[in-house]
Design an enzyme around this catalytic site. Structure first.
Site, mmCIF file in Angstrom:
data_model
loop_
_atom_site.group_PDB
_atom_site.id
_atom_site.type_symbol
_atom_site.label_atom_id
_atom_site.label_comp_id
_atom_site.label_asym_id
_atom_site.label_seq_id
_atom_site.Cartn_x
_atom_site.Cartn_y
_atom_site.Cartn_z
ATOM 1 C CG HIS A 76 -24.732 61.660 29.998
ATOM 2 N ND1 HIS A 76 -24.920 60.936 31.184
ATOM 3 C CD2 HIS A 76 -24.470 61.118 28.820
ATOM 4 C CE1 HIS A 76 -24.271 59.707 30.537
ATOM 5 N NE2 HIS A 76 -24.350 59.860 29.379
ATOM 6 C CB SER A 77 -28.384 59.669 30.791
ATOM 7 O OG SER A 77 -28.795 58.402 30.788
ATOM 8 C CE1 TYR A 78 -34.646 62.405 35.700
ATOM 9 C CE2 TYR A 78 -32.763 63.428 36.439
ATOM 10 C CZ TYR A 78 -33.832 63.131 36.581
ATOM 11 O OH TYR A 78 -34.935 63.680 37.345
ATOM 12 C CG HIS A 205 -25.204 55.946 28.238
ATOM 13 N ND1 HIS A 205 -25.940 56.717 27.414
ATOM 14 C CD2 HIS A 205 -25.756 56.115 29.572
ATOM 15 C CE1 HIS A 205 -26.821 57.601 28.253
ATOM 16 N NE2 HIS A 205 -26.683 57.193 29.512
#
Length: 224
Positions: A76-78, A205
């Site tokens: 997820h994300s980073y 997000h």
């Protein structure tokens, strides 16, 4: 039965994945949710030397220690920065990659290089607030367990040889309602690429809480 390894985004630990972890285990799969070095309950290990390579090694060490193969790697994300590095270094262990509203870097890109100006300023401000060694999670909308995050991991470019291209099952989940999203260019690049299966969800997000059932369904499909 499939094996899942779950890599969280900036400021978050393995606990962020709890709904997905529970759903996958209920379906009979083996699941390893990870907390990266220097974050959350591993925050005591945070220092200026913790970088993206450290986090890639966190995952590689788990794959090796647990003797994991045919892994569905979710980030997820980073966490997408980490996924790309792991897939490049150990493609023989990976069956599928699921990028959950995440970075999909090219060789030589860092998270800082990819993000838009809004997020560049947030990274810089967070680094300054943390004395140059951490990014501070101060957004009240975040889970209260969110912690500091090693700054160097956001600024270090990823080194990719292209070996990760051997992992042909690639899934991307785009969150359409992520305000000031730094990932729009990534989504635009991937959505028409036949090498990718791309989903767009009408949520923000925080996919694990805003779209838990959809997230679980996509993860299960990636394992098939």
């Amino acid at each position: 039965m499939a094996t899942f390894v779950l890599v969280p985004g900036m400021l978050h630990g393995a606990w962020w994945y709890r709904p997905l972890t529970d759903g996958l285990r209920a379906a009979g799969h083996e699941v390893y949710p990870l907390t990266l070095t220097g974050v959350s309950e591993r925050g005591h290990l945070n220092n200026g030397a913790v970088n993206l390579d450290t986090h890639i090694q966190d995952v590689l060490a788990t794959l090796e220690a647990e003797r994991l193969t045919d892994v569905v790697l979710v980030g997820h994300s980073y966490g997408g920065m980490v996924l790309s590095g792991v897939a490049d270094r150990a493609p023989e262990r990976i069956a599928a990659l699921v990028y959950a509203d995440a970075f999909v870097p090219r060789d030589g890109e860092s998270a800082y290089r990819i993000v838009n100006d809004v997020w560049k300023q947030r990274y810089l401000a967070g680094a300054a607030a943390g004395g140059g060694t951490t990014v501070v999670g101060s957004n009240p909308a975040l889970d209260p367990r969110a912690s500091v995050h090693p700054t160097a991991s956001l600024f270090q470019p990823v080194a990719l040889t292209g070996a990760g291209e051997a992992v042909t099952r690639r899934v991307y989940i785009h969150a359409e309602r992520f305000e000031d999203s730094p990932l729009l260019e990534t989504y635009d690049r991937l959505r028409d690429d036949p090498a990718w299966t791309v989903h767009a969800l009408p949520v923000g997000h925080d996919l694990i809480h805003e779209a838990p059932e959809e997230f679980l369904k996509i993860a299960l499909t990636a394992a098939e």
